[in-house]
Design an enzyme around this catalytic site. Structure first.
Site, mmCIF file in Angstrom:
data_model
loop_
_atom_site.group_PDB
_atom_site.id
_atom_site.type_symbol
_atom_site.label_atom_id
_atom_site.label_comp_id
_atom_site.label_asym_id
_atom_site.label_seq_id
_atom_site.Cartn_x
_atom_site.Cartn_y
_atom_site.Cartn_z
ATOM 1 C CD GLU A 3 -3.093 -0.787 0.203
ATOM 2 O OE1 GLU A 3 -3.282 0.394 -0.144
ATOM 3 O OE2 GLU A 3 -3.776 -1.736 -0.226
ATOM 4 C CB SER B 155 13.401 -5.511 -3.865
ATOM 5 O OG SER B 155 12.046 -5.663 -3.521
ATOM 6 C CB THR C 76 1.704 -2.743 -10.914
ATOM 7 O OG1 THR C 76 2.850 -3.591 -11.034
ATOM 8 C CG2 THR C 76 0.481 -3.434 -11.491
ATOM 9 N N GLY D 171 5.810 -7.870 -13.967
ATOM 10 C CA GLY D 171 5.219 -8.198 -15.251
ATOM 11 C C GLY D 171 5.006 -9.670 -15.493
ATOM 12 C CG MET E 240 1.899 -23.999 -42.737
ATOM 13 S SD MET E 240 1.850 -25.778 -42.434
ATOM 14 C CE MET E 240 3.528 -26.224 -42.870
ATOM 15 C CE LYS F 71 17.467 -27.058 -37.872
ATOM 16 N NZ LYS F 71 17.049 -26.533 -39.174
ATOM 17 C CB CYS G 245 12.868 -25.307 -43.359
ATOM 18 S SG CYS G 245 13.717 -23.712 -43.485
#
Length: 517
Positions: free
Chosen positions: A41, A109, A137, A169, A279, A353, A431
């Site tokens: 707070e 922290s 925040t 986050g 795809m 890869k 690929c």
């Protein structure tokens, strides 16, 4: 004290959605699995802060969950809180320790290794590492830590009993990446995640908390399961055959965000192996697609739809779906390097890869240079060490393809020596290998949920990567021997044919694999 830091809720009443009270949100979050609560707070006066702290204590006591008070030692003493959390500019830890009862824990922290070391020396019970990601925040005046730097900071806690959480986050879509980014070289990892808005701002805080708690629990249970123990050459030969059997039996969906040059042949290769390709690149589809069991391939050979790639990976992490990252041509431009880092910060890859130039670029090595999407030079002097080091750093399996292929999970290294020179004379053979790896990883991840008696049912991604690389390499050897193959133009369709005809028995017999470390 032995508290469970798995899901550490930091309150912020400003985040509450309309129509939901603070008490309602908090109780739902506790029912959803929150294990520790910090009341923060920053703008409330003492009387208001005390009232909120007392209300929080009553609800936390109902669920036997510890209460931490941010900064205010007087409030913590007044309500009998279980702990106090201090920032770097708050009251010194040594002074706070003198004021507080011995059974009250203190958290600090930290954003650097030096701050962690000072916290340990001062007697902190836990540390909060952050800020990890940008957050609405809190105004962050210092550089973000980022998920890939947590492990380096956390290493300062090696050989200590001090606990740790990450904050800033953090939400369900990046929780897995945050957790895997925390693992140190010695194997230490975060004890939990500190979350604010993903729970407090939710209209369904119980569901939001459950989703996050599930990610933490899954990580703690499976973070060492990219591979399942020790391997021998013979055991791997048998395992790759069994993996192909799973592909054929389970026909996993393989979601591919791939480059436009190879879309058709990648889809054909997926079908030939026995799986089902889709795809899809639109961000709007990713949440639904990630819920379907199987594998995800992200190949940025033609770097488009970065938003879709980020969303796909985050939802895949959330749904425990394997992600195969093929950073095609990553070393060719600084833009590609930047975007690869952005993707690897956004989600946790299961397998990376690439060819030697791509692996070298991700490893920040200049030993092998990029020539467009290809590699230039004679290769790494010690490829086993390169793939092992990158696997350790990124906490995933790494497969490096070339004349000889190398696969590592950060501990084991496998050398693969199948393939044919014609693979280098057709567009997108690398690929296609990425597609194959995604297919095998998808199959074993489905098997993990459906099969309980076979060792491969544990989702062994090390085996899946070896099997995916080897399937294309072995099929290429068979295809090249066909009398109808006269060169690259006739080789490609023959390769697809032989992938479709490849049997588990033939793959196990012909795979040339060796464990070298």
């Amino acid at each position: 004290m032995d508290f469970d830091y798995s899901l550490y809720l930091v309150t912020n009443r400003d985040c509450l959605p309309d129509g939901i009270t603070y008490e309602e949100s908090l109780e739902q979050a506790l029912k959803g699995g929150v294990t520790i609560v910090q009341v923060r707070e920053k703008s409330a006066d003492t009387g208001e802060f005390l009232e909120i702290a007392r209300a929080t204590k009553r609800i936390c006591d109902k669920y036997n969950v510890p209460l931490i008070i941010d900064d205010r030692i007087d409030i913590a003493l007044a309500v009998g809180a279980d702990g106090v959390h201090l920032g770097q500019t708050d009251m010194p830890l040594e002074v706070a320790r003198k004021l507080l009862p011995a059974n009250v824990i203190i958290g600090i922290s930290c954003r650097t290794s030096e701050e962690v070391k000072r916290a340990v020396a001062g007697g902190a019970d836990y540390i909060g590492i952050g800020t990890i990601y940008a957050t609405s925040t809190k105004v962050v005046k210092t550089p973000l830590v980022g998920p890939r730097n947590i492990g380096e900071i956390l290493a300062a806690l090696d050989d200590t009993s001090v606990k740790s959480v990450a904050i800033g986050g953090i939400k369900s879509t990046n929780a897995v990446r945050t957790l895997f980014g925390s693992i140190t070289a010695s194997g230490k990892s975060l004890d939990g995640l500190a979350v604010i808005s993903d729970i407090v701002a939710s209209r369904e805080p119980l569901i939001a908390a459950k989703r996050l708690k599930d990610s933490v629990s899954h990580f703690k249970a499976s973070r060492t399961r990219f591979s399942l123990g020790d391997y021998t050459t013979e055991s791997l030969k048998g395992s790759v055959g069994k993996a192909l059997k799973y592909v054929r039996q389970l026909s996993p969906l393989v979601h591919q965000i791939t480059n436009t040059v190879v879309t058709t042949q990648s889809a054909n290769a997926t079908i030939a192996l026995g799986a089902s390709p889709i795809m899809a690149t639109s961000p709007e589809e990713m949440e639904d697609l990630a819920k379907i069991p199987g594998g995800l391939l992200i190949n940025f050979g033609t770097l488009t739809s970065l938003e879709g790639m980020i969303a796909a990976g985050q939802y895949a992490n959330q749904n425990k779906k394997p992600i195969i990252f093929d950073p095609v041509g990553v070393g060719a431009t600084s833009f590609r390097k930047l975007k690869a880092a952005e993707l690897l910060n956004a989600w946790q890859a299961t397998v990376i890869k690439g060819n030697p130039a791509e692996i070298g670029a991700l490893s920040n090595s200049s030993e092998v240079q990029s020539k467009g999407v290809d590699s230039a030079g004679s290769g790494f002097a010690d490829p086993a060490s390169v793939v092992r080091a990158l696997a350790l750093r990124e906490r995933c399996v790494v497969g490096m393809t070339g004349e000889v292929d190398w696969v590592s999970d950060g501990k084991h290294v496998a050398r693969l020596a199948n393939g044919h020179s014609l693979l280098g004379h057709i567009t997108g053979s690398g690929c296609m290998v990425g597609t194959s790896v995604a297919t095998f990883c998808g199959a074993l991840s489905v098997a993990e949920k459906k099969v309980s008696l076979n060792p491969l049912a544990d989702g062994d991604m090390f085996v899946a990567t070896i099997a995916g690389i080897s399937a294309v390499a072995v099929a290429s050897e068979i295809a090249a021997l066909r009398p109808d193959v006269q060169g690259p133009g006739t080789f490609l369709p023959a390769l697809i044919d032989e992938l479709s005809k490849l049997t588990p028995e033939v793959l196990s017999e012909k795979v040339n694999v060796e464990i070298v470390s």
